[in-house]
Every structure is written in C-alpha cells, then in structure tokens.
Design an enzyme around this catalytic site. Structure first.
Site, mmCIF file in Angstrom:
data_model
loop_
_atom_site.group_PDB
_atom_site.id
_atom_site.type_symbol
_atom_site.label_atom_id
_atom_site.label_comp_id
_atom_site.label_asym_id
_atom_site.label_seq_id
_atom_site.Cartn_x
_atom_site.Cartn_y
_atom_site.Cartn_z
ATOM 1 N N LEU A 79 -5.886 4.026 11.847
ATOM 2 C CA LEU A 79 -6.459 3.192 10.787
ATOM 3 C C LEU A 79 -5.883 3.588 9.430
ATOM 4 C CD1 LEU A 79 -10.168 3.196 12.016
ATOM 5 C CD2 LEU A 79 -8.505 1.352 12.260
ATOM 6 N N GLU A 80 -5.577 2.581 8.663
ATOM 7 C CA GLU A 80 -4.910 2.704 7.366
ATOM 8 C C GLU A 80 -5.585 3.689 6.397
ATOM 9 O OE1 GLU A 80 -3.999 -1.220 6.050
ATOM 10 O OE2 GLU A 80 -3.958 -0.685 3.948
ATOM 11 N N GLY A 81 -6.897 3.754 6.428
ATOM 12 C CA GLY A 81 -7.611 4.621 5.488
ATOM 13 C C GLY A 81 -7.320 6.094 5.706
ATOM 14 N N GLY A 82 -6.737 6.438 6.875
ATOM 15 C CA GLY A 82 -6.374 7.826 7.133
ATOM 16 C C GLY A 82 -7.053 8.404 8.356
ATOM 17 N N HIS A 107 0.825 -1.205 0.000
ATOM 18 C CA HIS A 107 0.000 0.000 0.000
ATOM 19 C C HIS A 107 0.867 1.267 0.000
ATOM 20 C CE1 HIS A 107 -4.241 1.416 1.470
ATOM 21 N NE2 HIS A 107 -3.840 2.061 0.408
#
Lengths: 316, 253, 316, 253
Positions: free
Chosen positions: B49-52, A122
C-alpha cells in the site's frame, strides 16, 4: 513559491544555529518562525500525523501568501485557502479521501485561479524533498516520463550518459519551513516516529527551518537507549513543541485513530455549505479556542480516549 | 444472484491476480480484489500500500479509507517511507499495479488531473497521487473502472498517467523502459491491448452484456478478434467474502 | 566486473521468484547461488557485521574471478586475493585499521596488477549502491568533483540544468550477489539490524541475488510486532541462513565485540609472513574446519562468551 | 613538560574547534582532539563519525580503532547509515572535517591513493575512504599531519581529496560550491591559505620550532606575513586528559 535555490538552501543551513541546545517552546513562539510568503512543507500524509497544533497556530496568527506542499493534501489545504492564508499548493493529490469525492473548495479556489495547484506525481514530489535532503539539485527518475505532468510541473529530461535513454529530472524542493508531528522528541530536537514514517525524515533535512511537535518530550537518555530508532537529527530542528494529541482529529500511529466521524461531518458540511461551512469551522476550531487544550476540549475527553482505545486495539 | 458494479469489478479484477505475486493496491476496489484473491486462489499474494505498508492483512469490517492509516497497516511486515514504497516499484519488485481514472483513452493513457483545458479547466480533479508512478513502474497495470462513454474517450484531456502513449514504441521513446498496461476491467467488459497497435481491444463481456452495450458506452472504436466470450459471473463465495470484508458497504456500493 | 547493466538489472529482479516463501537453507546451498565471475557486494563495514559465514563458504567452494565490493574492505579481501578467488575490488579504502598501517597483501596484488582496485570515495560508492536500490542509472553528487578519482573511476560530469553548475554523476552499481549478516530474519527473508545499519539496506535492493545470514531466525510474528524496524524486505532476499556468531571474529552490534586480539595476531602474522601467513590462515580457519561450528570452535567458547559480555557492557 | 607528536597535534587541533559546532571526526588524532575540546572549552561540540554515529561520548580507555565499531557508537544519539552520514555533510550540517594524507600540496590537495604514477604506483595506498567526501562537503577542513618534506610536496601525485585545486576559482570551476580547507596543523607549525593565491602560508610555529625547521621540512615555498608567533605548548591539563583517554597510548604514540 518553489522554496530556496540550491546554493541559498545550503547557505541557510550553514548559517543557522545547529547547536545542541534546549529548543522547547510554546507553539505560539514556534509559529513566529514562519513568515508571510513562506513555502511550508507539511509532514505526515493525508490524515496521518498532520501537524494540526502548528497549522492551527499559523492560521490564528494570520500568516499570508503561504505555499503549502504535502505529498497528499487533506482538508487543511481547504482551511488555508478559505482563510486567505495560501496562494499555492504543491502536491500530488488534494482531497480528503475516497468516500468524499472531489473537494469543492479546491475546485473553487483552483479553477478560479485564486490558488495555484502545482501537481507532481507522488514519487516525484517525494524525490524533490529527497534531493533537497541529500544536498543535490535534482534526482533522476523514470516517473512522469511520457506524462503531461512533466513539462507542466517544470521537471526536465536528459539523455542518461550511462544508458543512452531518456530520464526525468525533478528539481530539489527546499521548503522554507517544515512542520512535523512525531511520537517523541528530546529537547534538542532528536525525534522518533512509530509506524509508517511517510516523508518526514526527508522534510526535516530539506527545509531551512524545522518545527517539530511531539506527543511526548522525553529525556535525551531515553532516546539514546534506542538511538537506532531516531530518524530526525537535532541539528536540523529549530523548535520543539510538546503537544499530546497534536495531530488530532487526524491519527497518530499506535496512539490514536483518526476521528473519521469528525472528518465526515466536516466534509458533509462543506459539500453542502461550501466556503461558508469552512469559515464556521475556522471560527469553531481555529479562531475560537485560544489554546490547543481548549481546541481539544471541543472534541471532548471521552472522544479522545475512545480514539486512543481504537488505536490500541488496532496495533495489537 | 445480484451484485453491485463494485462487487463485479472486485471479483473480475481479483481473478487476474496470480498467487505468489506482489500487488501494489489502492483502497476501494483494488484492495477488495486483492484481499478476495488472497482468500480464494492466491493465499501467498502480497499486498503493498502506497502509504507505506508491505504485507498487511485486512480485518473484515475494518477496511481502510486511505492507505495512510492504521487500518491499512494492520499486521504489516514492513512500514517503509512513502518514497521508499515507490522506489521499490521503480526497482521492479511489484508485479501488479491498479489504476482508475476520470478519462481513459484507447492507448490506456489515464487522466486524473483536468477535465477541459489544463490552464482553464472545467473540473480540477484531485491529481495523480501515485497513479503516474504505478503505471510507470509496475510490471503489469490493470485499469479498473466503470464503463461510461464520457470516461472512455479517444484522447484524454491530459495524460496524468502514461499508458501506451501514442502506440508502439511510445513508452520507450519517452524513456519508460519497463512495465505496461495489460488489462482494462469494467462493469461491461474485459479488455487488453493489441500488440501491433497497442490500442484497446475487447476480450470478453461481463455476464448479460452485449457487444452493442459496450460500444455504446465507449467513445472510441473497440475491435474484437472473433467471437467475444462472456466472463463467468461472480460466485456466491466471492460475494460472501466481499460482504464480510465490507459489511457497511462503504466500498461495495 | 561492474555488475549488471541498468536494463538487465531490472529484468533480473522482474524474473526472479519474489514470492513470500520459506528461504531457509544451509550455507553450503546458499553459497551455490554464487557463480564464478560474479560481482559480490559485502555488507557491514570493515570489521562490523562482515558476513564471514558465507564468505568462508565461498572460499571453501573455490569460487573464482570474483569482484568484491565493499565500502571499506577489511582483510577478507586479502583472503580472497591470496586464495585466487578475486580478480578485482571496488571500494573506497582497503586495509584493516589505523594501528596496522598499509596492507602488505593489497599492495602486492594490486601493485603487480594481479588484482584491479577500483577506487571511489566512500559516499560515491554508497551512492552507486543507492542508485541501484532506487532503480535509477545514476545519482548526482558534489563528491569526487575536482579529484583525480572522478575520471579514473568512470564517473561523469554534467552541467546541472537547474543550477548551471558542474555535478558528478556516479553510475548505479548492481551487484550480482549481496552477502548480508543481520541480527534477525524471518524465514521469508524480512530482516532487522540493530545499531548502525551501514549500507546493508541499499545492498539488499541493489543486488540481483541476496543471501542473508542472521544471528537468529525468528517467527514472522515476532518481526511484525516491530514492523517499523524491518529494513530488508523479503521480496529482495533469496536465501536465509541461521548463523549465530556469523560475523565472528568481526563484531555484531550489541551481541559481540570484534576479536581485536585475533585480528591483531592475523595482521602481525601477515606483516612478517606475507601471503604465506594468509595461506596458513586459510588452512586453519577456512579449508580446515568443515563446518561453521567447527570454525567457531577454533576460537573457543570462552572467547566467544567474553566478546559477548564486552558487547553487553558497551551497549549498556 | 614533554609530549609526543600525536599529543601535540591533538592539542593544537582541539584549540581550533569552537563550542556548539559539529565536527566530522575520524579515529586517532581527530577524535582525540574533538574529545579534548569537549572536555575543555567546547562542552557542546557534537562529534559525528563516518561509520554511522552522531553525538557519541567516548569512554576513557575505550577509544575506537575504527569509526565502525561499538566503542565508536557509545552513547550515540543517532545511528544512521553511512551513506546518510555523508549526505548530512553534503547538505551542509557539519562545521568541521579532519583530513590527513600521505601527500599534501600548497593548495591543500591531499593524496591517499598512490605514490608514483597511478597506473604503475610505487605504493598503492589504502584510498580515499571518506576523505574526498569530507573535503568536498564540510564547512571548514582542518588538515592534521606530521610535517615531513616528502609529505609536503609542490604537486601531489594524485588528487584523492581536492583542496583549493589550482588556486582561486578552482573549486568553483570543478563544481565544488561549498566548504574549504582552512587550516593545516603539524608538529612544526600552524598554516592557513592566502586568500589571494589560495596557497599555504605560515601562521604560527609550534613551541621550540624555528622558521628554518619548517622550511627544511616543506617541499614548497611557504611564505609568512610578518613575524611568525609561537603557539602555546600543550597544557598539563590537556595532556592529562589525553592520557586518561588513551592510557595504553594506542593513538598517542
């Protein structure tokens, strides 16, 4: 498939019309900026701010041999595969989401060799876009070191001249086109995003051609009042499309939540029906409805409004 | 007291999280474990969290399905770009990272890319997502997964996410100067890595599980040092909290 | 002088207390986080958002052997040189501004060898901070190629493995301490900046220790409501100082304009009086006033308010 | 019609700026030239300022002294970080960049760092600022400065900002693949670079200036091809605009 070379990418920016001018146009005309064989970078992430209005039009115009790149690819990838529009994907992950397991379509098309799946971590993919956005041919990272992704993906390693240790170098990815869906834009293409920005700001500067769809087109004066919130500069943008609900059935932060029931129905249909179910979905939602408004009507106003209320409740 | 595998994993993992730390969590079990820890012994644990999203607070009954959606951003303190979220990891700010995987080997290497040969795979899996980044950058990595023989294999078909690679010095030689896989939590056992060999070893058994159960479900030798204790079972309060968080049992199974 | 090594810099982040806790403290205590010999990165740019409240306290506490880095160094550099607090500067430019010409003090201290001037291009210095913020040992750039700065500054070149062309590599700069002045922060250290952000967000993540002064300390709930505007994360911050007018006589975007008359008087004084004039200025504005409030009183309330009105008028 | 050197430079430079382009301008003459161009023939010229401003609109009587201040940000469309402003340049978005300098050589190399040997300079100058970056990344570079013999030297003491370096292929060999110095504007002349040698050559003279005036004030040979025309003088409207912009003559001298 891997986009433009470093020198070519710079020449394309230099030679394009970067002037401040009215770039509003209907999605039908904007989609004509995309050519068969192009590498298309898709903004947003998974089912957040997916530029459905433009993706749908590319499918309608029967573009072919596209390569799609996205940090996490959702089922738009399946639609392009089944429609015969995509020959490759560049991503860190392809699926829909945790509850739906493996994508039957991705498995079929990739395992049979019909679609090439170019996998990066990613961060590595994010850095590839960022290197392009920074105007440099690569970025160093510690990601992918030691993994089998590194060699397979085409990254390189070097010994750092400052530390003496090994580093991974990921090459800049210069997409031919970036498709972005944002909260508001002015007619010149200056744009703002609310909430998590994902990788859109880098995509806007990495790509040779940038198509922005916006929930709202606003007067440049409105953006100027909060200029420090504008993250996409007009000089990178080539087309501006007015498209309320332009990411639907995916979400647009603060404005509408994703239509998870719709996504679930799609996923269950494909899990049992495979590519046939995707063909039916294409007929129902892509080839059938002649306009984006007609497409939205298939979901129904009350559903759209309900998703809007859900979003308002969440962002309170 | 009965509980599902997911409930057991969430409770066991949550107990490994210390207060005042920063955890990079994915959706599902990692997020359940992190929120459970916040609700019990680690009120000042920060979730990333990875999504931001940095510092969200989950609403019971509204757990997100992905880290890239509004429910994941609820009450977040910062909403950086995804690339930025990972760069904070690379800079060293995150204490814990969670990983699962289709295959895990004795060195903690994880495969989420291919079953079979990569050029002609039997199964093309979804791919790394952030897993390779998490294992490369977070200070301590916890692998949390169900314990199956086909999953715990002597050699992964493909190293999507590098654990200890081929043992001592392996990460360093590859250029991975920071972070390490420290624990593996399954429905059968808690494992760590022998500092001398960097191979997985058995630390403790889940309640009601015997040594043979673990070894039958593990595709490689799994040594233990001395007596292997049993972990305490999930508490009533733990389970109540989890069931309040996920009343529709989307993640609890 | 060049800050921590790559590995040491990571270890310092890992081992520091990154927890979410109340970090408010008086400037006197925050300044004690700085040690003699430290490399201090100064936020803002030239006479914008200069962290005067903290800089003044470092001078009062008689820190020694500091290295100051800043993208454009204003006359705070002169004060540290004359006070005997700085042995080096790392910057792309040192002066005050166009109308005031060369800095007599910089010339005296640098030409005589008492202070080392480590010069990088503006972008190159920005990329040094950014490499550190990204957790990588260097960044590649086309800046400084062909210039005499490259070798003198300690950058390196490599042949890019992707393009075959020469690239400049600038090493990450990991300051011991970053001093930042922002518009608002919560007690944990989450912070927002209005207007141009200069390089502050990178500095906050590059440095081992981060001291934030803020015009306003707000409830975490207030920041949460506009979380997408928060650009400095609490886990990077070690001290939070409440300091309205903390950048004065320099500007803080939207809140007060720079006191150019004051800067002009300082510059004219130094142009004729040299280091003696700086000593007098130190007595009057640094060593004399015991508190920052007392310092502000030397400018006078009506002047502060007038600068505030000027800013409001400009940002309208 | 009388005018100052700064007025002449601003007017001459403004005429080189085409409409619908993007100009990376510093304060002083470059900004005056850019705003003058916007007010006359280039209404859609976009100004970018180093401090972090894209598309500002200057208020008469309130020109900024630095690019890092509120007056520079007036009505800006974007306010990116300084690093970002330069990265847009490196990516190739800016058409024009302006440079001045203490020394300029026939290849357009510029020195703003040291007079004399760098290790023991006679004068330590303020340094590059963004000059080295501007000359490395913008499509066309305009050098604007007063014409003095001590400034126009055969070899700069230090290359702060690389022009054509040592001539054909020099930039390319150094790794500078993009952008080039195209024009030099002074109070005596307008110059460009011979494509064959990449050395400076005389294109035109300012009003009332003779060939010998230019050569007397230039420390290197300055060839001309054929007859050298004179530039038209600043127009009344040009000067009126400049004087409205800078009524206190902070920049106009």
């Amino acid at each position: 498939m891997s986009g433009a070379s470093f020198v070519e990418a710079r020449r394309r920016v230099e030679s394009k019309d970067r002037s401040r001018r009215d770039k509003r146009m209907p999605v039908e005309r904007a989609a004509e900026l995309v050519r068969d064989g192009d590498h298309i970078a898709i903004g947003g992430c998974l089912y957040s701010r997916t530029p459905w209005v433009t993706l749908r039009e590319l499918l309608r115009q029967r573009r072919r041999d596209l390569t799609l790149s996205r940090n996490l690819l959702c089922y738009e990838g399946e639609l392009f595969m089944v429609a015969g529009a995509a020959r490759g994907i560049v991503t860190s992950w392809a699926g829909i989401g945790l509850p739906w397991g493996l994508s039957r379509i991705v498995r079929e098309f990739v395992e049979s060799g019909r679609v090439h799946f170019d996998e990066w971590s990613h961060l590595a993919l994010g850095l590839r876009y960022r290197a392009a956005a920074m105007g440099i041919p690569f970025l160093p990272t510690l990601s992918m070191l030691g993994s089998d992704l590194l060699a397979r993906a085409g990254a390189r390693t070097m010994i750092c001249p400052f530390t003496g240790e090994r580093l991974c170098l990921v090459p800049a990815l210069f997409p031919d086109v970036a498709l972005l869906h944002v909260h508001r834009a002015d007619p010149f293409g200056n744009a703002q995003i609310d909430g998590y920005p994902h990788m859109d700001a880098d995509l806007a500067v990495a790509a040779a051609t940038v198509i922005v769809s916006a929930e709202e087109i606003v007067d440049p004066e409105d953006l100027r009042r909060h200029a420090d919130r504008t993250i996409i500069p007009f000089f990178a943008v080539d087309a501006v499309i007015e498209a309320p609900y332009g990411a639907y059935p995916h979400e647009c932060y603060g404005l509408y939540e994703a239509d998870l029931a719709h996504i679930d129905a799609y996923a269950r249909g494909v899990a049992s029906g495979g590519a046939d179910a995707v063909h039916r979905y294409l007929d129902d939602y892509v080839y059938g409805p002649e306009t984006f408004d007609a497409y939205l009507e298939r979901f129904g106003l009350s559903r759209l409004l309900e998703r809007r209320r859900a979003a308002q409740e969440l962002s309170r | 007291m009965t509980y599902t595998v997911s409930e057991l994993l969430a409770v066991s993992a949550s107990r490994l999280l210390e207060d005042r730390r920063i955890v990079f969590a994915g959706v599902g079990t990692p997020l359940l474990a992190s929120v459970l820890a916040q609700t019990t012994h680690a009120p000042n644990l920060t979730i990333v969290l990875e999504g931001g999203v940095i510092g969200p607070e989950m609403a019971p009954g509204r757990l997100p399905i992905s880290t890239n959606e509004m429910r994941a951003a609820r009450r977040g303190m910062l909403l950086p770009s995804i690339t930025q979220i990972f760069l904070y990891a690379q800079r060293g700010f995150y204490d814990y990272g969670f990983l699962g995987g289709a295959q895990v080997d004795p060195y903690g290497n994880v495969n989420t890319s291919f079953i079979g040969p990569p050029d002609r795979p039997r199964v093309r899996l979804p791919g790394s997502g952030g897993a390779c980044d998490i294992i490369s950058h977070c200070r301590e990595i916890l692998i949390v997964t169900t314990h199956e023989r086909r999953r715990f294999v002597e050699r992964v078909d493909f190293v999507t996410s590098p654990g200890h690679l081929d043992g001592p010095g392996g990460r360093r030689r590859a250029g991975l100067l920071f972070g390490r896989v420290t624990k593996v939590v399954t429905n059968l056992a808690l494992m760590s890595f022998d500092p001398a060999t960097e191979r997985m070893r058995l630390d403790a058994l889940q309640p009601g599980v015997g040594l043979d159960d673990v070894r039958d479900h593990t595709g490689f030798e799994l040594p233990a040092t001395g007596d292997v204790p049993h972990l305490p079972p999930p508490g009533e309060r733990d389970l109540a909290i989890l069931r309040t968080l996920d009343p529709e049992r989307t993640f609890l199974g």
